[in-house]
Design an enzyme around this catalytic site. Sequence first.
Site, PDB file in Angstrom:
ATOM      1  N   GLU A 111       0.817  -1.214   0.000  1.00 13.91           N
ATOM      2  CA  GLU A 111       0.000   0.000   0.000  1.00 13.91           C
ATOM      3  C   GLU A 111       0.848   1.261   0.000  1.00 13.91           C
ATOM      4  OE1 GLU A 111      -0.655  -2.659   1.888  1.00 13.91           O
ATOM      5  OE2 GLU A 111      -2.557  -3.290   0.973  1.00 13.91           O
ATOM      6  N   HIS A 138     -10.207  -6.226   8.202  1.00 15.97           N
ATOM      7  CA  HIS A 138     -10.768  -5.939   6.889  1.00 15.97           C
ATOM      8  C   HIS A 138     -12.022  -5.059   6.954  1.00 15.97           C
ATOM      9  CE1 HIS A 138      -8.071  -9.154   5.792  1.00 15.97           C
ATOM     10  NE2 HIS A 138      -8.385  -9.033   4.516  1.00 15.97           N
TER      11      HIS A 138
END
Length: 326
Positions: free
Chosen positions: A60, A129
């Site tokens: 990321e 998540h």
Amino acid sequence: MAVKSYIDAIREAMDLALEKDKDVLIFGEDVGENGGVFRATDGLQAKHGEDRVFNTPLAESGIGGLAIGLTTQNYRPIMEIQFFGFLFEVMDSIAGQMARNRFRFNNTRNFPIVVRSPYGGGTKTPEMHADNLEGIVAQVPGIRVVMPANPADAKGLLLSSIESNDPVVFLENLHLYRSVKGEVPEGYYTTPLDTAVIVREGKDLSIISYGGGVPVAVKAADELAKQDIEAEVLDLRTVSPLDIEAIGQTIQKTGRVVVVQEAQRMAGIGANVMAEISERFILSLKAPIGRVAAPDSVYPFGQAENDWMIKADDIVAKALEVVNYD
């Protein structure tokens, strides 16, 4: 108007943006041939080519750095973070770089980056998540945070975010992806950023929410109507900056308010809304402000998710408490 799902509206917005502007690029983990983990970009690489819709490594921080670099070459990057729980790996790029660059360059450069990411519970995802981390990025000056609650807004707000010359964190509620459908205007259109909208009219009470909390708030308002309580539901849509004018108008209309968020209670968007109401509109209130939020705990494993998340019954109970305040 065609009836479309939340995720189909998002995909259509990206497709139209790619068609309209050759400088728009989409990249992230598995967004290419696979179309992303939720198929939000399904078919876009085949249509627009691998140079404009492409996969990145599972990093990321690298995705964020690439987006920043591309803006120096006049591209308009749409970067996908596969789940917003992975925010921490890219936080420096967002808060330390994207948010500061207009200030750093004395307003002489644009940084038109859209950070797309799903968030929220209701689908029993693995740990880390489903986290609701909008409060973290909303506190960062220079970052706009947009959280649509229905397909039409998802499309129009995403297109507005892509057109914006400043960075936008565009958060998509995971549970709404395929559980919510609605009429979506055809073709290219934009919905104004930084503006809230009333999704249900009422006169007795205001329920203020955003993103995944809005359908729950509407359900609660429908239940309250059975008890002759007409609740107005205000969808913030953009949570940073807030539409203070719209908040004030609904407060002045009803005099009673419940603020609803899916995220944990402490230091969230709801707390900021309550503070603004208290500071600006307290003389319009007939009762203390009510709040419905998730517990101040780590997001639970999937087996306990249904007990942890906010429900319409929670909003109804808090609304009755506010309405019956003497």
